[in-house]
Design a protein around this motif. Structure first.
Motif, PDB file in Angstrom:
ATOM      1  N   ASN A 153      30.622  84.176 120.148  1.00 15.31           N
ATOM      2  CA  ASN A 153      31.459  83.873 118.994  1.00 15.31           C
ATOM      3  C   ASN A 153      32.391  82.706 119.329  1.00 15.31           C
ATOM      4  O   ASN A 153      32.284  82.103 120.403  1.00 15.31           O
ATOM      5  CB  ASN A 153      32.244  85.112 118.536  1.00 15.31           C
ATOM      6  CG  ASN A 153      33.203  85.625 119.612  1.00 15.31           C
ATOM      7  OD1 ASN A 153      33.529  84.917 120.577  1.00 15.31           O
ATOM      8  ND2 ASN A 153      33.675  86.850 119.454  1.00 15.31           N
ATOM      9  N   GLY A 154      33.324  82.395 118.435  1.00 14.95           N
ATOM     10  CA  GLY A 154      34.198  81.256 118.648  1.00 14.95           C
ATOM     11  C   GLY A 154      35.088  81.383 119.860  1.00 14.95           C
ATOM     12  O   GLY A 154      35.553  80.377 120.410  1.00 14.95           O
ATOM     13  N   ALA A 155      35.327  82.617 120.307  1.00 18.47           N
ATOM     14  CA  ALA A 155      36.128  82.857 121.506  1.00 18.47           C
ATOM     15  C   ALA A 155      35.265  82.898 122.762  1.00 18.47           C
ATOM     16  O   ALA A 155      35.738  83.258 123.841  1.00 18.47           O
ATOM     17  CB  ALA A 155      36.913  84.158 121.362  1.00 18.47           C
ATOM     18  N   SER A 159      30.560  79.586 110.147  1.00 20.97           N
ATOM     19  CA  SER A 159      30.076  80.931 109.811  1.00 20.97           C
ATOM     20  C   SER A 159      30.264  81.257 108.333  1.00 20.97           C
ATOM     21  O   SER A 159      29.631  82.170 107.809  1.00 20.97           O
ATOM     22  CB  SER A 159      30.781  81.987 110.664  1.00 20.97           C
ATOM     23  OG  SER A 159      30.429  81.862 112.026  1.00 20.97           O
ATOM     24  N   GLU A 160      31.149  80.519 107.659  1.00 21.76           N
ATOM     25  CA  GLU A 160      31.310  80.699 106.215  1.00 21.76           C
ATOM     26  C   GLU A 160      30.106  80.162 105.459  1.00 21.76           C
ATOM     27  O   GLU A 160      29.885  80.505 104.290  1.00 21.76           O
ATOM     28  CB  GLU A 160      32.578  79.975 105.742  1.00 21.76           C
ATOM     29  CG  GLU A 160      33.882  80.552 106.271  1.00 21.76           C
ATOM     30  CD  GLU A 160      34.152  81.937 105.740  1.00 21.76           C
ATOM     31  OE1 GLU A 160      33.861  82.185 104.553  1.00 21.76           O
ATOM     32  OE2 GLU A 160      34.643  82.786 106.519  1.00 21.76           O
ATOM     33  N   LEU A 171      24.651  89.591 116.653  1.00 23.05           N
ATOM     34  CA  LEU A 171      24.656  88.800 115.433  1.00 23.05           C
ATOM     35  C   LEU A 171      23.378  89.034 114.647  1.00 23.05           C
ATOM     36  O   LEU A 171      22.274  88.910 115.191  1.00 23.05           O
ATOM     37  CB  LEU A 171      24.778  87.312 115.783  1.00 23.05           C
ATOM     38  CG  LEU A 171      24.748  86.324 114.618  1.00 23.05           C
ATOM     39  CD1 LEU A 171      26.030  86.445 113.792  1.00 23.05           C
ATOM     40  CD2 LEU A 171      24.566  84.895 115.137  1.00 23.05           C
ATOM     41  N   TYR A 173      25.410  80.620 118.687  1.00 19.84           N
ATOM     42  CA  TYR A 173      26.087  79.825 119.711  1.00 19.84           C
ATOM     43  C   TYR A 173      25.568  80.289 121.072  1.00 19.84           C
ATOM     44  O   TYR A 173      25.841  81.392 121.508  1.00 19.84           O
ATOM     45  CB  TYR A 173      27.595  80.005 119.561  1.00 19.84           C
ATOM     46  CG  TYR A 173      28.473  79.493 120.684  1.00 19.84           C
ATOM     47  CD1 TYR A 173      28.013  78.619 121.674  1.00 19.84           C
ATOM     48  CD2 TYR A 173      29.814  79.879 120.745  1.00 19.84           C
ATOM     49  CE1 TYR A 173      28.844  78.169 122.680  1.00 19.84           C
ATOM     50  CE2 TYR A 173      30.655  79.430 121.748  1.00 19.84           C
ATOM     51  CZ  TYR A 173      30.166  78.575 122.719  1.00 19.84           C
ATOM     52  OH  TYR A 173      30.993  78.133 123.725  1.00 19.84           O
ATOM     53  N   SER A 224      35.225  75.738 118.506  1.00 17.64           N
ATOM     54  CA  SER A 224      36.400  75.812 117.628  1.00 17.64           C
ATOM     55  C   SER A 224      36.013  75.758 116.146  1.00 17.64           C
ATOM     56  O   SER A 224      36.827  76.097 115.286  1.00 17.64           O
ATOM     57  CB  SER A 224      37.379  74.678 117.947  1.00 17.64           C
ATOM     58  OG  SER A 224      36.774  73.413 117.738  1.00 17.64           O
ATOM     59  N   SER A 225      34.799  75.328 115.841  1.00 15.51           N
ATOM     60  CA  SER A 225      34.328  75.259 114.451  1.00 15.51           C
ATOM     61  C   SER A 225      33.489  76.472 114.065  1.00 15.51           C
ATOM     62  O   SER A 225      32.935  76.520 112.964  1.00 15.51           O
ATOM     63  CB  SER A 225      33.505  73.979 114.238  1.00 15.51           C
ATOM     64  OG  SER A 225      34.290  72.833 114.462  1.00 15.51           O
ATOM     65  N   TYR A 226      33.390  77.437 114.971  1.00  6.99           N
ATOM     66  CA  TYR A 226      32.515  78.595 114.748  1.00  6.99           C
ATOM     67  C   TYR A 226      32.846  79.314 113.443  1.00  6.99           C
ATOM     68  O   TYR A 226      31.959  79.599 112.633  1.00  6.99           O
ATOM     69  CB  TYR A 226      32.624  79.553 115.935  1.00  6.99           C
ATOM     70  CG  TYR A 226      31.755  80.786 115.828  1.00  6.99           C
ATOM     71  CD1 TYR A 226      30.464  80.793 116.349  1.00  6.99           C
ATOM     72  CD2 TYR A 226      32.220  81.941 115.218  1.00  6.99           C
ATOM     73  CE1 TYR A 226      29.658  81.923 116.262  1.00  6.99           C
ATOM     74  CE2 TYR A 226      31.428  83.080 115.119  1.00  6.99           C
ATOM     75  CZ  TYR A 226      30.151  83.058 115.641  1.00  6.99           C
ATOM     76  OH  TYR A 226      29.351  84.175 115.553  1.00  6.99           O
ATOM     77  N   ASP A 227      34.112  79.621 113.236  1.00  3.92           N
ATOM     78  CA  ASP A 227      34.495  80.391 112.049  1.00  3.92           C
ATOM     79  C   ASP A 227      34.206  79.625 110.767  1.00  3.92           C
ATOM     80  O   ASP A 227      33.706  80.196 109.793  1.00  3.92           O
ATOM     81  CB  ASP A 227      35.967  80.777 112.121  1.00  3.92           C
ATOM     82  CG  ASP A 227      36.257  81.814 113.205  1.00  3.92           C
ATOM     83  OD1 ASP A 227      35.303  82.493 113.638  1.00  3.92           O
ATOM     84  OD2 ASP A 227      37.423  81.925 113.629  1.00  3.92           O
ATOM     85  N   ALA A 228      34.531  78.338 110.757  1.00  3.40           N
ATOM     86  CA  ALA A 228      34.293  77.533 109.557  1.00  3.40           C
ATOM     87  C   ALA A 228      32.801  77.440 109.251  1.00  3.40           C
ATOM     88  O   ALA A 228      32.385  77.563 108.083  1.00  3.40           O
ATOM     89  CB  ALA A 228      34.881  76.138 109.741  1.00  3.40           C
TER      90      ALA A 228
END
Length: 335
Positions: free
Chosen positions: A55-57, A147-148, A63, A154, A141-145
């Motif tokens: 994930n982003g972290a 994921s929308e 998943l 990843y 750092s763009s993972y969440d955006a």
């Protein structure tokens, strides 16, 4: 931001309408998470599968992704490399820009330009309506955006298990999304024997592994880029203390440091050449100074300039990339 939000809403509405109109009579079918192996018994094809990625972290997570996705966006060259090797590159509808020769078939007017491996063009990603998106560490750092827009796969290279095993595991993960797991063994068939031959050569030899950037030489450890030289091939990397973190761009070293360490071999990656930095000095210009030229490594012809720095720097983790990296070493050490 308002434009991106509007696009996101429009995409959500279009997906919703598509779902409502699927199947006979406009009914919607429930999603299946049937494991791929179960289909051999039931004869059914799953609509989704569950894989392990980050994930982003940068934490390992389970998943759910579409099975046999038809529209793929990739912002990672290693993943694009693996998709290409598996024969599903025709599903790629958008990719990051790259100068890598073996991936130039994906740089054309029919495939959307989604930005770079460091900075995604979110509007372009959204516009190509992907079923799944692949990224590497530079876009964590763009993972969440992202994921929308669609599920984000990843994957990374784990230096603890080594580059070869990382490539193998990542290839199996990607292959499982298409039911192509059996293809991976053939793709990875000769890497272990090539590593073994290089390891035999490296046995008992010391090395400094480094990267030329902005006119300096930065030493690299066994925790990031070029780690295959110390970890899997087995040169004793004497360039840095094992406790120092060097995974990103290494630690700048003086040339007196190289003289003091007196390695048998010096391996050099030219970062500026890898990213086409205008006006930058070539690695050879930086390294071949009076101090370095006085070392036994230089006198014995043991300074190895990695011939394909863009592969080492931007694409480590791909199947073709691994072949190129090993060839760079074989041509200098075994050739």
């Amino acid at each position: 931001m308002k434009k991106i939000a509007s696009l996101a809403l429009a995409l959500a509405l279009s997906l919703g309408l598509a779902a409502c109109s699927s199947g006979s009579g406009g009914s919607t079918a429930p999603e299946s998470t049937t494991p791929v192996e179960d289909t051999q018994l039931t004869g059914t094809v799953p609509t989704s599968v569950t894989i392990t990625s980050l994930n982003g972290a940068k934490e390992s997570v389970e998943l759910e992704v579409p099975y046999d996705p038809q529209r793929i966006a990739t912002l990672d060259m290693a993943c694009l490399d693996i998709l290409d090797a598996l024969g599903v590159g025709d599903r790629v509808v958008g990719t990051a820009s790259t100068s890598l020769e073996y991936l130039q078939d994906y740089i054309n007017d029919d495939i959307a330009n989604l930005g770079t491996i460091k900075e995604a063009d979110l509007e372009a990603v959204m516009a190509c309506e992907p079923d799944v998106i692949f990224i590497g560490g530079r876009l964590a750092s763009s993972y969440d955006a992202l994921s929308e827009i669609a599920p984000v796969v990843y994957l990374s290279t784990d230096t603890e298990i080594g580059v070869v095993e990382s490539v193998r595991q990542n290839a199996v993960t990607i292959a499982s999304m298409f039911g192509l797991e059996e293809e991976v063994d053939a793709l990875m068939a000769d890497f272990d024997s090539r590593i073994a031959a290089l390891s035999e050569f490296a046995d008992g030899k010391t090395a400094i592994v480094g990267m030329c950037t902005s006119g300096s030489f930065n030493v690299l450890g066994n925790d990031g880029r070029c780690s295959i030289i110390g970890r899997e091939i087995g040169f004793e990397n004497i360039g840095v203390d094992a406790d120092l973190e060097t995974s990103t761009h290494g630690n700048e070293a003086s040339f007196e440091f190289i003289v003091d360490k007196a390695p048998d071999y010096i391996f050099v990656m030219d970062r500026d050449a890898a990213i086409a930095t205008e006006g930058a000095k070539l690695a050879q210009e930086i390294m071949e100074n009076e101090l370095v030229m006085g070392t036994d490594a230089y006198k014995n012809g043991h300074i190895v300039y990695l011939a394909h720095p863009a592969v080492w720097y931007t694409a480590e983790g791909g199947i073709t990339a691994l072949d190129v990296m090993l060839s760079d070493l074989e041509s200098e050490l075994l050739g």
